[in-house]
Enzyme design. Sequence first.
Site, PDB file in Angstrom:
ATOM      1  CD  GLU A 123       8.626   3.974   1.228  1.00 53.84           C
ATOM      2  OE1 GLU A 123       7.983   3.152   0.559  1.00 53.84           O
ATOM      3  OE2 GLU A 123       8.120   5.006   1.715  1.00 53.84           O
ATOM      4  CD  GLU A 143       5.604   2.551   5.400  1.00 56.68           C
ATOM      5  OE1 GLU A 143       6.229   3.498   4.905  1.00 56.68           O
ATOM      6  OE2 GLU A 143       6.182   1.560   5.912  1.00 56.68           O
TER       7      GLU A 143
END
Length: 269
Positions: A123, A143
């Site tokens: 990210e 995730e």
Amino acid sequence: MSETDDKPRVRYETKDHVAHVTLDRPDVLNAMDLRMHEELAAIWDDVEADDDIRVAVLTGAGDRSFSVGQDLRERARLGEEGTPPTTFGSRGQPGWPRLTERFTLSKPILARVNGYALGGGFELALACDIVVASDQAVFALPEVRLGLIPGAGGAFRLARQLPLKAAMGHLLTGRRLSATKAQQFGLVNDVVSAADLDACVAGWTDDLVRAAPLSVRAIKESVLRSVDLPLEQAFATRYVWEERRMRSTDAIEGPQAFAEKREPVWRGR
């Protein structure tokens, strides 16, 4: 060697208009704990405020990992202590606004990626303007396999930076992306051997420092603010850094230097 509590989590150095920001927890693959986020917030404040800095390079210490994202051991401990789980964004948490939410940061950030860029590490790279990776780099948002979400904007940015089906495939499974595949998708600007990584980064930073600093900031702001706008609205939008550039002495210096066949001297004003 175990990490001491007083050891800084980030190394920060500036030289020749370039800020070098190094996530410095190699023993845990540069996992990001809350203290690291606090240190990074102060660094990004300085990068934006210091007019001598024209570009920042973000990387991870060691040769195994850029960053594997959130420190899950810390997250597990916080959960046991009753700290509520997180969701999208970092408002109200240490280090806010983090790089992934600094939407007005006007200077270019280059990610130097070697090894793993997973979860929050990926990210961070998605939030950078330029990404240079070694051929050993691996990208993923795992995730979904941990009962989490890519809350630092991975779900949003990946769907904007990849074709939607490709983004959904990686988001919903946590599958990994090689550096070569990431470059094919346009997520990475250059892929080189680990031995050539620093030279490739230096080539980019040299070009960025050579560019007119106000032009760089004006272009970054105008591109990022207009990318989702209709074209007509993009032309009609007010851009703060472009207004500064067009009234600057640098805007006069560039054409003068060209006419006089010399290198321009940028003053950033």
